[in-house]
Design a protein around this motif. Structure first.
Motif, PDB file in Angstrom:
ATOM      1  N   LEU A   1       0.823  -1.207   0.000  1.00  0.00           N
ATOM      2  CA  LEU A   1       0.000   0.000   0.000  1.00  0.00           C
ATOM      3  C   LEU A   1       0.860   1.261   0.000  1.00  0.00           C
ATOM      4  O   LEU A   1       0.459   2.284  -0.575  1.00  0.00           O
ATOM      5  CB  LEU A   1      -0.927  -0.001   1.214  1.00  0.00           C
ATOM      6  N   GLY A   2       2.042   1.189   0.640  1.00  0.00           N
ATOM      7  CA  GLY A   2       2.941   2.339   0.587  1.00  0.00           C
ATOM      8  C   GLY A   2       3.389   2.639  -0.829  1.00  0.00           C
ATOM      9  O   GLY A   2       3.483   3.805  -1.234  1.00  0.00           O
ATOM     10  N   SER A   3       3.648   1.587  -1.609  1.00  0.00           N
ATOM     11  CA  SER A   3       4.033   1.788  -3.011  1.00  0.00           C
ATOM     12  C   SER A   3       2.895   2.378  -3.821  1.00  0.00           C
ATOM     13  O   SER A   3       3.097   3.252  -4.673  1.00  0.00           O
ATOM     14  CB  SER A   3       4.471   0.444  -3.619  1.00  0.00           C
ATOM     15  N   VAL A   4       1.670   1.901  -3.559  1.00  0.00           N
ATOM     16  CA  VAL A   4       0.502   2.447  -4.266  1.00  0.00           C
ATOM     17  C   VAL A   4       0.343   3.928  -3.957  1.00  0.00           C
ATOM     18  O   VAL A   4       0.153   4.763  -4.862  1.00  0.00           O
ATOM     19  CB  VAL A   4      -0.767   1.673  -3.868  1.00  0.00           C
ATOM     20  N   ALA A   5       0.426   4.284  -2.677  1.00  0.00           N
ATOM     21  CA  ALA A   5       0.265   5.690  -2.289  1.00  0.00           C
ATOM     22  C   ALA A   5       1.378   6.555  -2.880  1.00  0.00           C
ATOM     23  O   ALA A   5       1.122   7.679  -3.332  1.00  0.00           O
ATOM     24  CB  ALA A   5       0.258   5.805  -0.766  1.00  0.00           C
TER      25      ALA A   5
END
Length: 643
Positions: free
Chosen positions: A426-430
């Protein structure tokens, strides 16, 4: 064979023990959980000061966090098993002593590698004490209202540690120096050590537990460590190295699974545990819950500091309502647990938490604490508090005392793996949504997307609780009798494995669709090639429409897989028809998308999209054959006899 251990713990077997020893045990376990939760978050706000003080360069600073996560996540299964073999009290005392010494050494560090080594030692200590403490709680309060209250206290301390870690880390960093974020653990660990020495009953290790499964222990530890390493360090290495580590983890964990199922020795994870619906369902729920909550704490910290501009101390204070909400939710769960059942609490708490994350997904650059943070914090935290105690209680209920450490280690591992994988993904998506050099507006948009995806993870957790966990009063298996296997209705494992594989592939396709930036870019390039007259706005609208259609299709596919799993698990004669319908619809839709043309003869969606859709359809064909053989004709796999 295990009579001594059970006789010594018999005063608490009723589940209603109120002896001073039981109260002291609960206080010990609560303080240990406070310590573990505090340490997971107390260091984060001090990282910039640590970099300045010790001279960390570039990505080396991230290893202050990664070293702990790697040791902690990789050794939890082994720690749980050692608690069973060496004694829960002994491992708890040893873990606390190591944790205190490592915290002291970390505060005295004079070079970057000193601190990284100390953090790794902290992770080793935490991997020993966390499952041992949870196993002590499980054995001391095995059933009844006392168990519900005990896990309510455990949940409250878990929540208090997470929120206080952010606050204490900010205050200590600003006013006392970064070294105190390490030293603050020392008095807590020593206090827990003294309480454990006095309050935790001595347990005698089982001399007849069999020879240890060394090969399984090495493979399981190496596999989990490789998986955690692949996730936590992905940003600092090439994609080839990351995929190599993931492949290595897959190979090691596959070998580990084979050995655990066939070994004649004492396995690291007893197969009897994985035949319990309560254990499997609670660990799956915990995996999604850990992924969502770890990511949400990270996103909210960034939002409060980098978007709204608050300092570390003030940002820490703003987490206090969240901590109070979790404590309140845990208290409600403690009062209702004996009446409504853990499954109901997990579904209700998961839905409330998901709604809170959807509310968080509306944050923007012009937001305020009162409007955009406080309200969703209360809703999310109360829902989270409702889940904490029941998920731990469900994962350990009915487990034999000799397997309590393994069950606790498995649960802690699922939580840590979920946190590591969820935060990385999710950090990569954000970050992708925010861009390479984000301003407050784009950063807020990225964080809002990440928080919305946290709601999706909680939705999946709710589905697991509703479909996998047994209803209140339904036997889900019990390993409390030594040498027995769980007593539960046999299910066609091969067919269910194929169905869950299809479900996982569909989930992965949806994640790729919304997280890989190349997907909408390639769709846009395809539109421009097929429709040269389209302007940029028309291209964007077309791509948006396709993305929406594919998302809805994937969501319907997930529902179809879950319905097929549900009917197959029940052994319903309608199961083959559900799977057949899923296969026909999925294959037909994929074939249509691979060959579709519009009225002008131009290609619609790229053919690769339809071709990719045939992969879960192929898995569906395998599942259809297996379901038809094992359910449709009344044929089932023979039940395994206890060894």
């Amino acid at each position: 064979m295990f009579g001594n251990t059970q006789t010594r713990s018999s005063p608490s077997r009723t589940g209603t023990s109120t002896t001073p020893r039981a109260g002291l045990t609960l206080a010990t376990v609560g303080l240990v959980q406070l310590l573990v939760s505090l340490d997971l978050s107390v260091v984060n706000l001090g990282l910039p000061r640590i970099a300045d003080g010790l001279g960390f360069v570039g990505p080396g600073l991230t290893w202050v966090v990664h070293a702990y996560a790697l040791a902690f996540g990789g050794l939890l299964l082994l720690g749980g098993k050692l608690a069973d073999r060496l004694g829960r009290r002994r491992l708890l005392l040893g873990g606390l002593a190591l944790f205190a010494l490592a915290s002291l050494a970390g505060g005295l560090a004079t070079a970057p590698w000193h601190l990284v080594a100390a953090r790794a030692a902290q992770g080793v200590g935490a991997a020993a004490l966390a499952p041992a403490a949870l196993a002590v709680l499980t054995v001391t309060f095995p059933t009844g209202p006392a168990r519900v209250r005990a896990f309510g206290v455990w949940s409250a301390m878990n929540a208090a540690g997470g929120a206080l870690g952010v606050l204490v880390g900010g205050v200590l960093t600003e006013h006392a120096g970064w070294r105190w974020v390490m030293w603050v653990n020392v008095p807590l660990a020593l206090g827990a050590l003294l309480l454990a020495a006095r309050g935790v009953r001595r347990d005698r290790p089982d001399p007849a537990g069999g020879r240890p499964d060394v090969a399984g222990a090495l493979l399981g530890t190496a596999g989990v460590t490789s998986l955690v390493l692949a996730v936590v360090g992905a940003a600092q290495r090439s994609s080839t190295a990351t995929f190599g580590l993931l492949a290595l983890a897959a190979v090691l964990l596959t070998l580990f699974t084979v050995i655990e199922r066939t070994t004649a020795r004492d396995p690291l994870v007893p197969p009897a545990l994985l035949r319990l619906r309560t254990v499997v369902g609670a660990n799956a729920f915990n995996l999604f819950l850990g992924a969502a909550m770890a990511s949400a704490f990270y996103f909210l910290s960034l939002y409060l500091q980098d978007v709204l501009g608050h300092g570390p101390t003030r940002a820490g204070l703003m987490f206090l309502p969240f901590a109070l909400g979790v404590v309140g939710g845990a208290a409600v769960a403690g009062r209702l647990g004996a009446r409504v059942g853990s499954r109901t609490l997990l579904v209700a708490g998961g839905l409330a938490t998901a709604l809170g994350f959807l509310w968080f997904g509306r944050v923007g650059a012009d937001g305020t604490f009162l409007v955009d943070v406080l309200g969703p914090s209360v809703l999310t935290s109360v829902g989270f508090g409702l889940c904490l105690g029941p998920v731990v209680s469900t994962a350990t209920v009915g487990v034999a005392a000799r397997h309590s450490g393994a069950a606790s280690g498995l649960l802690s591992t699922s939580r840590q793996l979920g946190a590591s994988v969820g935060l990385a993904g999710l950090g990569s998506v954000a970050a992708t949504r925010a861009g390479a050099s984000p301003d407050p507006t784009s950063l807020a948009a990225g964080l809002a997307l990440g928080l919305t995806l946290c709601a999706l993870l909680l939705g999946l957790a709710v589905l697991v609780a509703a479909l996998v966990l047994p209803r209140a009063g339904t036997p889900a298996g019990d390993t409390s009798d030594e040498g027995s296997t769980p007593v539960q209705k046999h299910t066609p494992r091969a067919a269910l494995a194929a169905l869950w594989t299809g479900f996982g592939i569909t989930c992965a396709a949806l994640v790729v669709l919304h997280t890989v930036a190349a997907v909408p870019d390639r769709l846009a390039a395809h539109v421009r090639l097929a429709y040269p007259a389209y302007d940029s706005a028309s291209v964007d609208r077309t791509v948006g429409a396709w993305m929406t259609v594919l998302t809805i299709t994937g969501a319907l596919g997930l529902v179809g897989w879950l319905l097929a799993i549900w009917t197959t698990r029940r052994g319903s004669p309608r199961a083959p028809w559900w799977v057949a319908g899923l296969f026909v619809v999925g294959t037909g839709l994929a074939a249509y998308l691979a060959t579709v043309r519009d009225t002008s003869g131009d290609t619609g969606l790229p053919q690769a999209v339809g071709a990719a859709g045939l992969l879960p359809s192929a898995v569906g064909l395998v599942a259809l054959v297996l379901v038809w053989r094992q359910v449709g004709t009344g044929r089932q796999e023979p039940a395994r006899q206890p060894a």
